[in-house]
Design an enzyme around this catalytic site. Structure first.
Site, mmCIF file in Angstrom:
data_model
loop_
_atom_site.group_PDB
_atom_site.id
_atom_site.type_symbol
_atom_site.label_atom_id
_atom_site.label_comp_id
_atom_site.label_asym_id
_atom_site.label_seq_id
_atom_site.Cartn_x
_atom_site.Cartn_y
_atom_site.Cartn_z
ATOM 1 N N SER A 12 -26.686 -19.554 -34.579
ATOM 2 C CA SER A 12 -26.426 -20.638 -33.610
ATOM 3 C C SER A 12 -26.310 -21.991 -34.313
ATOM 4 C CB SER A 12 -27.501 -20.673 -32.516
ATOM 5 O OG SER A 12 -28.747 -21.047 -33.046
ATOM 6 N N LYS A 61 -32.016 -9.779 -57.473
ATOM 7 C CA LYS A 61 -31.590 -11.070 -56.913
ATOM 8 C C LYS A 61 -30.590 -11.775 -57.831
ATOM 9 C CE LYS A 61 -34.539 -13.982 -54.899
ATOM 10 N NZ LYS A 61 -34.275 -14.399 -53.537
ATOM 11 N N ARG A 87 -33.416 -15.536 -47.227
ATOM 12 C CA ARG A 87 -33.791 -15.244 -48.614
ATOM 13 C C ARG A 87 -34.130 -16.528 -49.351
ATOM 14 N NH1 ARG A 87 -33.283 -10.155 -49.547
ATOM 15 N NH2 ARG A 87 -32.061 -9.121 -47.959
ATOM 16 N N ASN A 103 -31.598 -27.271 -46.071
ATOM 17 C CA ASN A 103 -32.091 -26.239 -45.157
ATOM 18 C C ASN A 103 -32.651 -26.910 -43.909
ATOM 19 O OD1 ASN A 103 -32.986 -23.629 -44.307
ATOM 20 N ND2 ASN A 103 -35.063 -24.145 -44.984
ATOM 21 N N HIS A 105 -35.637 -26.338 -40.983
ATOM 22 C CA HIS A 105 -36.852 -25.558 -40.735
ATOM 23 C C HIS A 105 -37.491 -26.037 -39.426
ATOM 24 C CE1 HIS A 105 -40.242 -23.046 -41.747
ATOM 25 N NE2 HIS A 105 -41.035 -24.040 -41.421
HETATM 26 C C1 GRF Z 1 -33.577 -21.723 -36.914
HETATM 27 O O1 GRF Z 1 -34.694 -21.915 -36.078
HETATM 28 C C2 GRF Z 1 -33.774 -22.414 -38.229
HETATM 29 O O2 GRF Z 1 -34.554 -23.558 -38.144
HETATM 30 C C3 GRF Z 1 -34.507 -21.374 -39.035
HETATM 31 O O3 GRF Z 1 -33.943 -20.153 -38.634
HETATM 32 C C4 GRF Z 1 -33.428 -20.271 -37.318
HETATM 33 C C5 GRF Z 1 -31.996 -19.831 -37.370
HETATM 34 O O4 GRF Z 1 -31.409 -19.702 -36.103
HETATM 35 N N1 GRF Z 1 -34.399 -21.661 -40.447
HETATM 36 P P1 GRF Z 1 -29.859 -19.441 -35.981
HETATM 37 O O5 GRF Z 1 -29.537 -18.176 -36.777
HETATM 38 O O6 GRF Z 1 -29.118 -20.627 -36.509
HETATM 39 O O7 GRF Z 1 -29.585 -19.225 -34.517
#
Ligand code: GRF
Length: 183
Positions: A12, A61, A87, A103, A105
């Protein structure tokens, strides 16, 4: 700026990033390690090329990342945006893209690193919760923070909090990309 998004699941955030209009930034590639991930379907719909690197096809990896890196170089990728990529980025990609990987989070870092961060924070009883966008380093969820957004939980249920976190993510991540990489 040519951007590759890495995702392992739903995608998403990938979709939210692709749907934003940029001047110079271009989302040119989706990389996934999971051949069953729903983000692949989204990439088809959004007409963004997707490359699947099934992790188990590689010895380790390092070999996996060498294969991914070869594609990133071939596609002249400048920036890597991790969006639900499950990963840990290893030294092969980190060395090639130092300070060029970000990233998102779903916690107010440095609190609640790792998996199930929303649940961790909610169960802990925090009163303020949120989302962080940060640079990626060798240590998980530990690089310098670029942007954060928070809100008060109040009497929201876990599901309501989770939904609000995702709404914030979908707004915040494209904005960060626009602000930092759209030039
Ligand atoms: C999100 O909550 C992001 O913060 C975390 O993983 C989730 C990914 O959701 N790292 P999506 O696959 O983008 O729907």
């Amino acid at each position: 700026m040519r951007i590759a998004v890495f995702a392992s699941g739903n995608g998403s955030n990938f979709e939210a990033i692709v749907r934003k209009k940029y001047q110079k930034a271009e989302i040119v590639l989706l990389v996934t390690d999971n051949k069953n991930a729903y983000c692949i379907e989204r990439s088809r719909r959004l007409k963004i090329p997707c490359r699947i690197f099934p992790y188990n096809d590689y010895q380790n990896k390092q070999d996996y990342e060498i294969a991914v890196l070869r594609l990133l170089k071939k596609e002249n990728i400048d920036i890597i945006v991790l969006a639900g990529y499950m990963r840990i980025i290893g030294s092969v990609i980190l060395d090639a893209y130092r300070n060029k990987i970000i990233n998102i989070h779903p916690s107010l870092l440095p609190a609640f690193k790792g998996r199930n961060a929303i649940k961790q924070a909610y169960d802990y009883g925090v009163k303020i919760i949120g989302v962080s966008v940060h640079y990626v380093t060798a240590e998980v969820d530990a690089g310098k923070i670029i942007a954060q957004e928070s809100f008060r939980i109040g009497n929201r249920s876990f599901e309501e909090v989770e939904a609000k976190i995702h709404r914030i993510e979908h707004r915040l991540y494209p904005r960060v990309i626009k602000k930092f990489f759209d030039k």
